[in-house]
Write a protein that holds these residues in place. Structure first.
Motif, PDB file in Angstrom:
ATOM      1  N   GLU A  10       0.829  -1.208   0.000  1.00 43.90           N
ATOM      2  CA  GLU A  10       0.000   0.000   0.000  1.00 43.90           C
ATOM      3  C   GLU A  10       0.864   1.259   0.000  1.00 43.90           C
ATOM      4  O   GLU A  10       0.527   2.241  -0.657  1.00 43.90           O
ATOM      5  N   ALA A  11       1.983   1.229   0.726  1.00 43.64           N
ATOM      6  CA  ALA A  11       2.891   2.380   0.748  1.00 43.64           C
ATOM      7  C   ALA A  11       3.507   2.600  -0.637  1.00 43.64           C
ATOM      8  O   ALA A  11       3.631   3.744  -1.096  1.00 43.64           O
ATOM      9  N   LEU A  12       3.886   1.523  -1.307  1.00 43.88           N
ATOM     10  CA  LEU A  12       4.420   1.640  -2.660  1.00 43.88           C
ATOM     11  C   LEU A  12       3.345   2.186  -3.593  1.00 43.88           C
ATOM     12  O   LEU A  12       3.611   3.056  -4.425  1.00 43.88           O
ATOM     13  N   GLY A  13       2.124   1.695  -3.435  1.00 45.08           N
ATOM     14  CA  GLY A  13       1.014   2.188  -4.254  1.00 45.08           C
ATOM     15  C   GLY A  13       0.762   3.673  -4.054  1.00 45.08           C
ATOM     16  O   GLY A  13       0.509   4.409  -5.007  1.00 45.08           O
ATOM     17  N   ALA A  14       0.863   4.128  -2.809  1.00 43.78           N
ATOM     18  CA  ALA A  14       0.681   5.559  -2.525  1.00 43.78           C
ATOM     19  C   ALA A  14       1.770   6.378  -3.217  1.00 43.78           C
ATOM     20  O   ALA A  14       1.500   7.460  -3.752  1.00 43.78           O
ATOM     21  N   THR A  31      -6.446   6.355 -16.325  1.00 44.14           N
ATOM     22  CA  THR A  31      -6.770   5.872 -17.670  1.00 44.14           C
ATOM     23  C   THR A  31      -5.734   6.351 -18.682  1.00 44.14           C
ATOM     24  O   THR A  31      -5.297   5.591 -19.543  1.00 44.14           O
ATOM     25  N   ARG A  32      -5.319   7.602 -18.553  1.00 45.41           N
ATOM     26  CA  ARG A  32      -4.330   8.161 -19.487  1.00 45.41           C
ATOM     27  C   ARG A  32      -2.981   7.446 -19.334  1.00 45.41           C
ATOM     28  O   ARG A  32      -2.329   7.116 -20.326  1.00 45.41           O
ATOM     29  N   LEU A  33      -2.578   7.195 -18.097  1.00 43.20           N
ATOM     30  CA  LEU A  33      -1.317   6.487 -17.871  1.00 43.20           C
ATOM     31  C   LEU A  33      -1.405   5.068 -18.424  1.00 43.20           C
ATOM     32  O   LEU A  33      -0.459   4.577 -19.042  1.00 43.20           O
ATOM     33  N   ALA A  34      -2.528   4.413 -18.221  1.00 41.16           N
ATOM     34  CA  ALA A  34      -2.715   3.054 -18.742  1.00 41.16           C
ATOM     35  C   ALA A  34      -2.584   3.049 -20.266  1.00 41.16           C
ATOM     36  O   ALA A  34      -1.978   2.138 -20.839  1.00 41.16           O
ATOM     37  N   GLN A  35      -3.138   4.060 -20.926  1.00 42.24           N
ATOM     38  CA  GLN A  35      -3.016   4.154 -22.383  1.00 42.24           C
ATOM     39  C   GLN A  35      -1.562   4.327 -22.792  1.00 42.24           C
ATOM     40  O   GLN A  35      -1.109   3.711 -23.752  1.00 42.24           O
ATOM     41  N   ARG A  36      -0.834   5.170 -22.084  1.00 45.81           N
ATOM     42  CA  ARG A  36       0.584   5.379 -22.390  1.00 45.81           C
ATOM     43  C   ARG A  36       1.388   4.090 -22.271  1.00 45.81           C
ATOM     44  O   ARG A  36       2.300   3.846 -23.045  1.00 45.81           O
ATOM     45  N   LEU A  37       1.046   3.305 -21.252  1.00 53.41           N
ATOM     46  CA  LEU A  37       1.825   2.090 -20.975  1.00 53.41           C
ATOM     47  C   LEU A  37       1.293   0.861 -21.701  1.00 53.41           C
ATOM     48  O   LEU A  37       1.934  -0.186 -21.700  1.00 53.41           O
ATOM     49  N   GLY A  38       0.111   0.964 -22.290  1.00 54.57           N
ATOM     50  CA  GLY A  38      -0.489  -0.180 -22.969  1.00 54.57           C
ATOM     51  C   GLY A  38      -1.013  -1.224 -21.986  1.00 54.57           C
ATOM     52  O   GLY A  38      -1.045  -2.408 -22.292  1.00 54.57           O
ATOM     53  N   TRP A  39      -1.414  -0.772 -20.816  1.00 51.82           N
ATOM     54  CA  TRP A  39      -1.949  -1.647 -19.776  1.00 51.82           C
ATOM     55  C   TRP A  39      -3.455  -1.454 -19.674  1.00 51.82           C
ATOM     56  O   TRP A  39      -3.973  -0.391 -20.028  1.00 51.82           O
ATOM     57  N   PRO A  40      -4.157  -2.449 -19.128  1.00 54.85           N
ATOM     58  CA  PRO A  40      -5.572  -2.205 -18.793  1.00 54.85           C
ATOM     59  C   PRO A  40      -5.612  -1.202 -17.627  1.00 54.85           C
ATOM     60  O   PRO A  40      -4.734  -1.226 -16.752  1.00 54.85           O
ATOM     61  N   HIS A  41      -6.600  -0.314 -17.625  1.00 57.86           N
ATOM     62  CA  HIS A  41      -6.630   0.710 -16.570  1.00 57.86           C
ATOM     63  C   HIS A  41      -6.793   0.103 -15.180  1.00 57.86           C
ATOM     64  O   HIS A  41      -6.371   0.686 -14.194  1.00 57.86           O
ATOM     65  N   LEU A  47      -2.351  -1.553  -8.633  1.00 61.60           N
ATOM     66  CA  LEU A  47      -1.017  -1.221  -8.132  1.00 61.60           C
ATOM     67  C   LEU A  47      -1.085  -0.090  -7.105  1.00 61.60           C
ATOM     68  O   LEU A  47      -0.451  -0.154  -6.058  1.00 61.60           O
ATOM     69  N   GLU A  48      -1.875   0.931  -7.405  1.00 58.23           N
ATOM     70  CA  GLU A  48      -1.963   2.076  -6.495  1.00 58.23           C
ATOM     71  C   GLU A  48      -2.653   1.741  -5.178  1.00 58.23           C
ATOM     72  O   GLU A  48      -2.354   2.348  -4.156  1.00 58.23           O
ATOM     73  N   GLY A  50      -2.546  -1.223  -3.710  1.00 59.09           N
ATOM     74  CA  GLY A  50      -1.852  -2.306  -3.023  1.00 59.09           C
ATOM     75  C   GLY A  50      -2.512  -3.654  -3.178  1.00 59.09           C
ATOM     76  O   GLY A  50      -2.308  -4.549  -2.380  1.00 59.09           O
ATOM     77  N   ARG A  51      -3.289  -3.832  -4.231  1.00 57.50           N
ATOM     78  CA  ARG A  51      -3.948  -5.118  -4.459  1.00 57.50           C
ATOM     79  C   ARG A  51      -3.138  -6.028  -5.384  1.00 57.50           C
ATOM     80  O   ARG A  51      -3.487  -7.180  -5.570  1.00 57.50           O
ATOM     81  N   GLN A  52      -2.106  -5.471  -5.984  1.00 57.95           N
ATOM     82  CA  GLN A  52      -1.239  -6.234  -6.879  1.00 57.95           C
ATOM     83  C   GLN A  52       0.191  -5.804  -6.619  1.00 57.95           C
ATOM     84  O   GLN A  52       0.462  -4.621  -6.425  1.00 57.95           O
ATOM     85  N   THR A  53       1.100  -6.760  -6.602  1.00 55.49           N
ATOM     86  CA  THR A  53       2.509  -6.442  -6.400  1.00 55.49           C
ATOM     87  C   THR A  53       3.145  -6.118  -7.746  1.00 55.49           C
ATOM     88  O   THR A  53       3.026  -6.883  -8.698  1.00 55.49           O
ATOM     89  N   ALA A  54       3.810  -4.989  -7.790  1.00 55.16           N
ATOM     90  CA  ALA A  54       4.469  -4.550  -9.020  1.00 55.16           C
ATOM     91  C   ALA A  54       5.732  -5.368  -9.262  1.00 55.16           C
ATOM     92  O   ALA A  54       6.362  -5.860  -8.328  1.00 55.16           O
ATOM     93  N   THR A  55       6.092  -5.513 -10.525  1.00 52.91           N
ATOM     94  CA  THR A  55       7.356  -6.130 -10.886  1.00 52.91           C
ATOM     95  C   THR A  55       8.354  -5.007 -11.183  1.00 52.91           C
ATOM     96  O   THR A  55       7.981  -3.840 -11.300  1.00 52.91           O
ATOM     97  N   THR A  56       9.617  -5.370 -11.329  1.00 49.95           N
ATOM     98  CA  THR A  56      10.638  -4.384 -11.674  1.00 49.95           C
ATOM     99  C   THR A  56      10.302  -3.721 -13.006  1.00 49.95           C
ATOM    100  O   THR A  56      10.441  -2.501 -13.149  1.00 49.95           O
ATOM    101  N   ASP A  57       9.847  -4.511 -13.966  1.00 52.38           N
ATOM    102  CA  ASP A  57       9.469  -3.957 -15.274  1.00 52.38           C
ATOM    103  C   ASP A  57       8.297  -2.993 -15.152  1.00 52.38           C
ATOM    104  O   ASP A  57       8.250  -1.970 -15.828  1.00 52.38           O
ATOM    105  N   ASP A  58       7.331  -3.321 -14.293  1.00 49.98           N
ATOM    106  CA  ASP A  58       6.183  -2.433 -14.068  1.00 49.98           C
ATOM    107  C   ASP A  58       6.665  -1.083 -13.532  1.00 49.98           C
ATOM    108  O   ASP A  58       6.207  -0.027 -13.977  1.00 49.98           O
ATOM    109  N   LEU A  59       7.581  -1.128 -12.574  1.00 46.60           N
ATOM    110  CA  LEU A  59       8.064   0.107 -11.958  1.00 46.60           C
ATOM    111  C   LEU A  59       8.866   0.951 -12.945  1.00 46.60           C
ATOM    112  O   LEU A  59       8.756   2.180 -12.953  1.00 46.60           O
TER     113      LEU A  59
END
Length: 127
Positions: A10-14, A31-41, A47-48, A50-59
């Motif tokens: 949760e702290a990382l998500g914040a 939504t705009r960031l998701a479009q930039r990254l090609g990810w589902p919103h 990630l924000e 804290g329901r999913q753990t980010a990978t190094t590539d995600d970060l």
């Protein structure tokens, strides 16, 4: 009951949300960031929150997507700090729920007064 691992996520998500909202080009929506990254919103919000753990590539992608590639080092260091918390979480999972329940029972035994909220209330006319 929140674990150290969940609190760290949760702290990382914040921090990720803070980077998104203070992007150099102006405040980015999820939504705009998701479009930039090609990810589902939904991934942005998972990630924000804290329901999913980010990978190094995600970060790395996140830091580049918000226009702050220098923030990757900090984010990656936070992720690497998860290792001890992940071990603690896995140890708790392998032990099952009994230790958690025993901890709760000890708290109840120590308590002099317990306040409880009952959501299912019978209306006055029916009482």
């Amino acid at each position: 009951m929140s674990t150290d691992f969940q609190q760290a996520r949760e702290a990382l998500g914040a921090r990720l949300r803070e980077l998104r909202l203070s992007a150099p080009g102006g405040r980015l929506t999820g939504t705009r960031l998701a479009q930039r990254l090609g990810w589902p919103h939904s991934k942005i919000y998972k990630l924000e929150n804290g329901r999913q753990t980010a990978t190094t590539d995600d970060l790395r992608a996140w830091a580049d997507g918000v226009g702050r590639p220098h923030a990757f080092a900090e984010l990656d260091a936070r992720l690497k700090g998860f290792e001890s918390r992940i071990r603690s979480w896995r140890r708790q999972l392998s032990a099952g729920h009994r230790p958690v329940q025993d901890g709760w029972n000890a708290e109840v035994a120590r308590s002099a007064v317990i306040h409880a909220w009952e959501e299912a209330v019978v209306p006055g006319m029916l009482q």
